[in-house]
Design a protein around this motif. Structure first.
Motif, PDB file in Angstrom:
ATOM      1  N   LYS A 192      35.318  39.533  35.864  1.00 41.92           N
ATOM      2  CA  LYS A 192      36.364  38.505  35.959  1.00 41.92           C
ATOM      3  C   LYS A 192      36.591  38.096  37.413  1.00 41.92           C
ATOM      4  O   LYS A 192      36.654  36.900  37.741  1.00 41.92           O
ATOM      5  CB  LYS A 192      37.668  39.033  35.352  1.00 41.92           C
ATOM      6  CG  LYS A 192      38.810  38.017  35.360  1.00 41.92           C
ATOM      7  CD  LYS A 192      40.035  38.584  34.640  1.00 41.92           C
ATOM      8  CE  LYS A 192      41.179  37.568  34.590  1.00 41.92           C
ATOM      9  NZ  LYS A 192      41.714  37.260  35.922  1.00 41.92           N
ATOM     10  N   THR A 193      36.699  39.092  38.303  1.00 44.91           N
ATOM     11  CA  THR A 193      36.922  38.807  39.722  1.00 44.91           C
ATOM     12  C   THR A 193      35.753  38.038  40.310  1.00 44.91           C
ATOM     13  O   THR A 193      35.931  37.080  41.077  1.00 44.91           O
ATOM     14  CB  THR A 193      37.129  40.119  40.501  1.00 44.91           C
ATOM     15  OG1 THR A 193      38.219  40.846  39.937  1.00 44.91           O
ATOM     16  CG2 THR A 193      37.405  39.847  41.964  1.00 44.91           C
ATOM     17  N   PHE A 207      33.153  32.791  42.143  1.00 46.63           N
ATOM     18  CA  PHE A 207      32.153  31.742  41.979  1.00 46.63           C
ATOM     19  C   PHE A 207      32.818  30.367  41.809  1.00 46.63           C
ATOM     20  O   PHE A 207      32.374  29.380  42.397  1.00 46.63           O
ATOM     21  CB  PHE A 207      31.262  32.040  40.776  1.00 46.63           C
ATOM     22  CG  PHE A 207      30.366  33.248  40.950  1.00 46.63           C
ATOM     23  CD1 PHE A 207      30.128  33.785  42.204  1.00 46.63           C
ATOM     24  CD2 PHE A 207      29.766  33.843  39.850  1.00 46.63           C
ATOM     25  CE1 PHE A 207      29.298  34.897  42.368  1.00 46.63           C
ATOM     26  CE2 PHE A 207      28.933  34.947  39.996  1.00 46.63           C
ATOM     27  CZ  PHE A 207      28.706  35.471  41.261  1.00 46.63           C
ATOM     28  N   VAL A 208      33.849  30.316  41.015  1.00 46.55           N
ATOM     29  CA  VAL A 208      34.571  29.058  40.801  1.00 46.55           C
ATOM     30  C   VAL A 208      35.172  28.554  42.113  1.00 46.55           C
ATOM     31  O   VAL A 208      35.067  27.368  42.459  1.00 46.55           O
ATOM     32  CB  VAL A 208      35.674  29.233  39.737  1.00 46.55           C
ATOM     33  CG1 VAL A 208      36.536  27.975  39.642  1.00 46.55           C
ATOM     34  CG2 VAL A 208      35.059  29.554  38.369  1.00 46.55           C
ATOM     35  N   SER A 228      33.546  36.141  38.708  1.00 52.11           N
ATOM     36  CA  SER A 228      33.474  34.780  38.162  1.00 52.11           C
ATOM     37  C   SER A 228      34.499  33.867  38.830  1.00 52.11           C
ATOM     38  O   SER A 228      34.224  32.687  39.096  1.00 52.11           O
ATOM     39  CB  SER A 228      33.679  34.801  36.645  1.00 52.11           C
ATOM     40  OG  SER A 228      34.989  35.218  36.307  1.00 52.11           O
ATOM     41  N   GLU A 229      35.684  34.398  39.131  1.00 45.28           N
ATOM     42  CA  GLU A 229      36.704  33.607  39.826  1.00 45.28           C
ATOM     43  C   GLU A 229      36.257  33.249  41.242  1.00 45.28           C
ATOM     44  O   GLU A 229      36.540  32.150  41.738  1.00 45.28           O
ATOM     45  CB  GLU A 229      38.030  34.378  39.854  1.00 45.28           C
ATOM     46  CG  GLU A 229      38.694  34.494  38.480  1.00 45.28           C
ATOM     47  CD  GLU A 229      39.894  35.433  38.486  1.00 45.28           C
ATOM     48  OE1 GLU A 229      40.099  36.125  39.512  1.00 45.28           O
ATOM     49  OE2 GLU A 229      40.617  35.475  37.473  1.00 45.28           O
ATOM     50  N   ALA A 261      29.058  37.247  34.944  1.00 46.35           N
ATOM     51  CA  ALA A 261      29.983  36.480  35.782  1.00 46.35           C
ATOM     52  C   ALA A 261      29.552  35.017  35.903  1.00 46.35           C
ATOM     53  O   ALA A 261      30.390  34.108  35.869  1.00 46.35           O
ATOM     54  CB  ALA A 261      30.084  37.123  37.168  1.00 46.35           C
ATOM     55  N   LEU A 262      28.256  34.793  36.036  1.00 47.39           N
ATOM     56  CA  LEU A 262      27.756  33.418  36.101  1.00 47.39           C
ATOM     57  C   LEU A 262      28.031  32.682  34.794  1.00 47.39           C
ATOM     58  O   LEU A 262      28.432  31.512  34.790  1.00 47.39           O
ATOM     59  CB  LEU A 262      26.249  33.418  36.396  1.00 47.39           C
ATOM     60  CG  LEU A 262      25.842  33.790  37.819  1.00 47.39           C
ATOM     61  CD1 LEU A 262      24.331  34.017  37.907  1.00 47.39           C
ATOM     62  CD2 LEU A 262      26.271  32.718  38.809  1.00 47.39           C
ATOM     63  N   LYS A 264      30.409  33.437  32.561  1.00 45.37           N
ATOM     64  CA  LYS A 264      31.858  33.304  32.375  1.00 45.37           C
ATOM     65  C   LYS A 264      32.458  32.224  33.282  1.00 45.37           C
ATOM     66  O   LYS A 264      33.413  31.537  32.893  1.00 45.37           O
ATOM     67  CB  LYS A 264      32.529  34.654  32.665  1.00 45.37           C
ATOM     68  CG  LYS A 264      34.033  34.687  32.420  1.00 45.37           C
ATOM     69  CD  LYS A 264      34.574  36.084  32.741  1.00 45.37           C
ATOM     70  CE  LYS A 264      36.080  36.162  32.545  1.00 45.37           C
ATOM     71  NZ  LYS A 264      36.477  35.935  31.145  1.00 45.37           N
ATOM     72  N   SER A 265      31.890  32.061  34.484  1.00 46.66           N
ATOM     73  CA  SER A 265      32.471  31.136  35.473  1.00 46.66           C
ATOM     74  C   SER A 265      32.354  29.672  35.047  1.00 46.66           C
ATOM     75  O   SER A 265      33.192  28.845  35.419  1.00 46.66           O
ATOM     76  CB  SER A 265      31.772  31.318  36.822  1.00 46.66           C
ATOM     77  OG  SER A 265      30.430  30.858  36.761  1.00 46.66           O
ATOM     78  N   SER A 297      34.536  24.921  44.676  1.00 44.73           N
ATOM     79  CA  SER A 297      35.674  24.020  44.463  1.00 44.73           C
ATOM     80  C   SER A 297      35.829  23.069  45.646  1.00 44.73           C
ATOM     81  O   SER A 297      35.369  23.352  46.758  1.00 44.73           O
ATOM     82  CB  SER A 297      36.965  24.819  44.275  1.00 44.73           C
ATOM     83  OG  SER A 297      37.284  25.532  45.453  1.00 44.73           O
ATOM     84  N   VAL A 346      30.185  27.650  36.225  1.00 43.25           N
ATOM     85  CA  VAL A 346      29.692  26.845  37.343  1.00 43.25           C
ATOM     86  C   VAL A 346      28.213  26.528  37.155  1.00 43.25           C
ATOM     87  O   VAL A 346      27.486  27.221  36.437  1.00 43.25           O
ATOM     88  CB  VAL A 346      29.893  27.564  38.699  1.00 43.25           C
ATOM     89  CG1 VAL A 346      31.359  27.907  38.930  1.00 43.25           C
ATOM     90  CG2 VAL A 346      29.031  28.815  38.799  1.00 43.25           C
TER      91      VAL A 346
END
Length: 452
Positions: free
Chosen positions: A400-401, A406-407, A403-404, A290-291, A293-294, A411, A296
């Protein structure tokens, strides 16, 4: 620093439970009491003596003393609890041999048996809660009503100021081990219930966070010697003091600060699960994906066996935007940097206070003990956190969830940022001169200084 200084330098014994999550905040308390003129003896085991280095380098040997007692051999948490009972005799011998023995004992809530020891010595004992005020009531309520019915799946706390329920497996790990009639467990039950019979109680918390529970605690204890003195943290911009707190970092201060200063404000996600918690392998792998994929910026503090699953290839793949720290990290320094905007946390009480004081959004990932209840409060009551995942049942988060999430957390339009900053301001105000925690610390020092 502008502190109230007591005149007679009353001598107080501080006795932390020997795990870092319990030692660090009581050492922070010692720091504040020393600045206010008290004389402090800290009971410490040889393996934890190094944690006192920041205090030793800051305060005079005339006012800071150590009582080093080898802890009986113990590895598990429960075995440490059992072993702690064996320390009563060496403490008695210390008091009997000292020319000016301490006038009071401040000890961790897992050491409630020191209340009886203090009575034997004819001095007051104050319980130090390294958890929240709310959790102290939960703990007292659970131990008071043991054994819990086997068929009961939920535990209700309807008579506390904020009524709530918790799944039985989340309410307390220790009570699940309780064996009615077993000598150790009956003794430990008594020791936990002794906390609310103590002369006083000191909480690493602050009024803006937990004023709901103070009157109830006063009523339960039968007096008003209840002091909310937190957040107990290095104050101001003292990076040196903050960097050494809790142990030696495996990464140099300049390396961490330089890396963070190269990032935009609120753009970095900090990931750490405390000093004892290790993620299950599948959760570690999902978090790593996730990190990645994100996209960030992140700092990930990895400890124990989890280090084996974060390869050199992974580090190379996230180079520039991901900093992997393998071992102890200076968490306060990292969180306070303006580049850090969010914190993936196991929701231990120390980490929560550090996150609140830094004004970062918390992404909850509780693993055990009081962490589930803490996470629920952060999300539902305080509105300063989002749920990431939880341990205990080895749930594997959707990459996916996650990583989203994290974004979103770093923000510019993060929806909970305003609430986070408001609570941070309350924490900062509490420890400043005339703040609620500063006044409680002064009151605590005054009352300890009046002891004969």
């Amino acid at each position: 620093m502008d502190y109230l200084h007591c005149k007679n330098g009353a001598h107080i014994l501080l006795f932390p439970f020997p795990t870092s999550g319990h030692i660090i905040p009581i050492l922070d308390l010692a720091n504040q009491l020393l600045y206010r003129g008290l004389t402090i003896t800290i009971l410490v085991t040889p393996e934890n003596l190094k944690l006192l280095d920041p205090l030793v380098s800051t305060h005079s040997s005339n006012t800071l003393h150590t009582l080093v007692i080898p802890f009986p051999s113990a590895t598990s948490f429960v075995s440490k609890l059992q072993a702690s009972f064996e320390l009563s005799q060496p403490i008695l011998e210390f008091f009997e041999s000292h020319k000016s023995p301490p006038l009071a004992i401040i000890s961790d809530f897992f050491l409630g048996w020191t209340n009886q020891l203090a009575c034997q010595l004819g001095i007051p004992r104050l319980v130090f809660w390294a958890s929240s005020a709310k959790q102290s009531l939960v703990v007292d309520e659970i131990w008071r009503n043991l054994p819990l019915p086997k068929e009961q799946s939920m535990v209700s706390f309807t008579n506390l100021p904020s009524s709530f329920v918790l799944p039985k497996w989340q309410a307390s790990e220790l009570v699940s081990k309780y064996i009615p009639g077993d000598p150790f467990w009956e003794c430990f039950k008594d020791t936990m219930l002794s906390n609310f019979k103590s002369w006083g109680a000191v909480y690493n918390s602050f009024m803006d966070l937990e004023d709901t529970y103070v009157d109830y605690i006063n009523k339960e204890m039968g007096h008003d010697r209840v002091f909310l003195v937190g957040p107990l943290l290095p104050q101001g911009d003292n990076l040196v003091e903050s960097f050494k707190r809790g142990g030696s970092s495996v990464v140099q201060e300049c390396e961490i600060v330089t890396w963070l200063d190269s990032k935009a404000e609120n753009s970095v996600l900090y990931v750490c699960f405390g000093s004892r918690t290790e993620l299950p392998i599948k959760q570690t792998e999902a978090l790593a994906h996730a990190l990645d994929k994100s996209g960030v910026n992140f700092i990930w503090c990895v400890r124990g066996q989890n280090q084996e699953h974060i390869t050199k290839e992974y580090e190379d793949g996230v180079s520039g935007r991901g900093l992997i720290i393998r071992g102890w990290a200076p968490q306060v320094v990292i969180l306070r940097n303006k580049a850090v905007g969010a914190f993936v946390t196991h929701c231990g009480w120390n980490s929560i206070l550090e996150g609140i004081s830094a004004g970062v959004l918390m992404l909850t990932w509780p693993m055990g003990a009081d962490q589930f209840a803490n996470a629920k409060d952060l999300i539902d009551e305080l509105g300063v956190a989002e749920e990431a995942c939880e341990g205990g049942q080895e749930i594997v988060p959707d990459v996916k969830t996650l990583s989203e999430l994290f974004v979103m957390s770093v923000s510019e339009d993060c929806p909970k940022r305003e609430k986070v900053l408001h609570l941070r301001d309350g924490a900062v105000k509490a420890v400043k001169k005339y703040g609620s925690s500063s006044k409680d610390l002064d009151s605590l020092v005054r009352q300890l200084s009046q002891l004969k």
